[in-house]
Write a protein that holds these residues in place. Structure first.
Motif, PDB file in Angstrom:
ATOM      1  N   ALA A  48       0.890  -1.178  -0.169  1.00  0.00           N
ATOM      2  CA  ALA A  48       0.063   0.081   0.051  1.00  0.00           C
ATOM      3  C   ALA A  48       0.853   1.250   0.023  1.00  0.00           C
ATOM      4  O   ALA A  48       0.594   2.208  -0.663  1.00  0.00           O
ATOM      5  CB  ALA A  48      -1.029  -0.012   1.139  1.00  0.00           C
ATOM      6  N   ALA A  49       1.980   1.356   0.836  1.00  0.00           N
ATOM      7  CA  ALA A  49       2.756   2.284   0.629  1.00  0.00           C
ATOM      8  C   ALA A  49       3.414   2.757  -0.528  1.00  0.00           C
ATOM      9  O   ALA A  49       3.467   3.741  -0.893  1.00  0.00           O
ATOM     10  CB  ALA A  49       3.863   2.375   1.810  1.00  0.00           C
ATOM     11  N   VAL A  50       3.785   1.506  -1.225  1.00  0.00           N
ATOM     12  CA  VAL A  50       4.554   1.761  -2.415  1.00  0.00           C
ATOM     13  C   VAL A  50       3.546   2.377  -3.546  1.00  0.00           C
ATOM     14  O   VAL A  50       3.875   3.402  -4.407  1.00  0.00           O
ATOM     15  CB  VAL A  50       5.261   0.537  -2.842  1.00  0.00           C
ATOM     16  N   GLY A  51       2.197   1.882  -3.491  1.00  0.00           N
ATOM     17  CA  GLY A  51       1.486   2.514  -4.271  1.00  0.00           C
ATOM     18  C   GLY A  51       1.134   3.952  -4.074  1.00  0.00           C
ATOM     19  O   GLY A  51       0.886   4.724  -5.077  1.00  0.00           O
ATOM     20  N   LEU A  52       1.146   4.235  -2.834  1.00  0.00           N
ATOM     21  CA  LEU A  52       0.817   5.654  -2.592  1.00  0.00           C
ATOM     22  C   LEU A  52       1.982   6.643  -2.960  1.00  0.00           C
ATOM     23  O   LEU A  52       1.672   7.559  -3.456  1.00  0.00           O
ATOM     24  CB  LEU A  52       0.408   5.797  -0.940  1.00  0.00           C
ATOM     25  N   ILE A  53       3.217   6.124  -2.692  1.00  0.00           N
ATOM     26  CA  ILE A  53       4.336   6.646  -3.024  1.00  0.00           C
ATOM     27  C   ILE A  53       4.372   7.026  -4.575  1.00  0.00           C
ATOM     28  O   ILE A  53       4.714   8.306  -5.189  1.00  0.00           O
ATOM     29  CB  ILE A  53       5.402   6.111  -2.706  1.00  0.00           C
ATOM     30  N   SER A  54       3.954   5.984  -5.367  1.00  0.00           N
ATOM     31  CA  SER A  54       3.958   6.197  -6.927  1.00  0.00           C
ATOM     32  C   SER A  54       2.722   6.927  -7.383  1.00  0.00           C
ATOM     33  O   SER A  54       3.075   7.934  -8.269  1.00  0.00           O
ATOM     34  CB  SER A  54       3.645   4.751  -7.666  1.00  0.00           C
ATOM     35  N   LEU A  55       1.800   6.994  -6.712  1.00  0.00           N
ATOM     36  CA  LEU A  55       0.464   8.025  -6.865  1.00  0.00           C
ATOM     37  C   LEU A  55       1.027   9.488  -6.773  1.00  0.00           C
ATOM     38  O   LEU A  55       0.889  10.264  -7.551  1.00  0.00           O
ATOM     39  CB  LEU A  55      -0.696   7.569  -6.141  1.00  0.00           C
ATOM     40  N   ASN A  56       1.734   9.762  -5.392  1.00  0.00           N
ATOM     41  CA  ASN A  56       2.333  11.013  -5.485  1.00  0.00           C
ATOM     42  C   ASN A  56       3.439  11.389  -6.324  1.00  0.00           C
ATOM     43  O   ASN A  56       3.418  12.481  -6.750  1.00  0.00           O
ATOM     44  CB  ASN A  56       2.969  11.258  -3.870  1.00  0.00           C
ATOM     45  N   SER A  76       1.368  12.382  -9.380  1.00  0.00           N
ATOM     46  CA  SER A  76       0.605  13.612  -9.203  1.00  0.00           C
ATOM     47  C   SER A  76       1.930  14.971  -9.413  1.00  0.00           C
ATOM     48  O   SER A  76       1.345  15.947 -10.067  1.00  0.00           O
ATOM     49  CB  SER A  76       0.245  13.787  -7.850  1.00  0.00           C
ATOM     50  N   VAL A  77       2.920  14.730  -8.739  1.00  0.00           N
ATOM     51  CA  VAL A  77       3.853  15.657  -8.984  1.00  0.00           C
ATOM     52  C   VAL A  77       4.293  15.995 -10.189  1.00  0.00           C
ATOM     53  O   VAL A  77       4.397  17.148 -10.979  1.00  0.00           O
ATOM     54  CB  VAL A  77       5.228  15.646  -8.075  1.00  0.00           C
ATOM     55  N   ARG A  78       4.388  14.856 -11.155  1.00  0.00           N
ATOM     56  CA  ARG A  78       4.859  15.214 -12.560  1.00  0.00           C
ATOM     57  C   ARG A  78       3.673  15.778 -13.414  1.00  0.00           C
ATOM     58  O   ARG A  78       3.840  16.758 -14.233  1.00  0.00           O
ATOM     59  CB  ARG A  78       5.353  13.746 -13.173  1.00  0.00           C
ATOM     60  N   ILE A  79       2.601  15.251 -12.973  1.00  0.00           N
ATOM     61  CA  ILE A  79       1.287  15.899 -13.691  1.00  0.00           C
ATOM     62  C   ILE A  79       1.140  17.351 -13.536  1.00  0.00           C
ATOM     63  O   ILE A  79       0.988  18.100 -14.475  1.00  0.00           O
ATOM     64  CB  ILE A  79       0.184  15.078 -13.735  1.00  0.00           C
TER      65      ILE A  79
END
Length: 123
Positions: A22-30, A33-36
């Protein structure tokens, strides 16, 4: 047999694996989001540069002559490279203006404005 309270080592490892996933998924999502967000900021500033060049073209008859011109503009400490293409649009005095803007060092067009205009001094 006595009942003991607590978690076994296997239960703790499974819980750690679930939490880590779950933590890896949240870090990837973040990260996405920063890139977008950065890409959207580039597009907004590039569009602003394109609109500024368009206003400059509309207000200066010398810049309405057919041909290609280019330059650099800086917005919020970010440098953008622009290209303006002016071509006759088929009717006397009517021109088509295309303005493309890219972040410096990139081939990706981040902002684009295109419009038709009756050139100054046209019949």
């Amino acid at each position: 047999m006595r009942q003991e309270a607590g978690f076994t080592l296997l239960e703790a490892l499974v819980a750690l694996a679930v939490f880590s996933t779950a933590a890896v998924g949240l870090i990837s999502l973040n990260t996405n989001s920063v890139r977008i967000s950065r890409d959207l900021g580039d597009r907004v500033l590039a569009r602003q540069v394109a609109e500024n060049i368009a206003v400059d073209t509309l207000t200066d008859p010398a810049k309405q002559r057919p041909g290609t011109s280019s330059g650099e503009e800086t917005q919020r400490q970010q440098t953008y490279v622009w290209e303006r293409i002016v071509v006759p649009a088929g009717r006397d005095g009517l021109i088509q203006v295309d303005i493309r803007v890219r972040p410096a060092g990139s081939d990706r067009v981040a902002g684009h404005v295109s419009f038709l205009h009756v050139a100054e001094g046209a019949p």
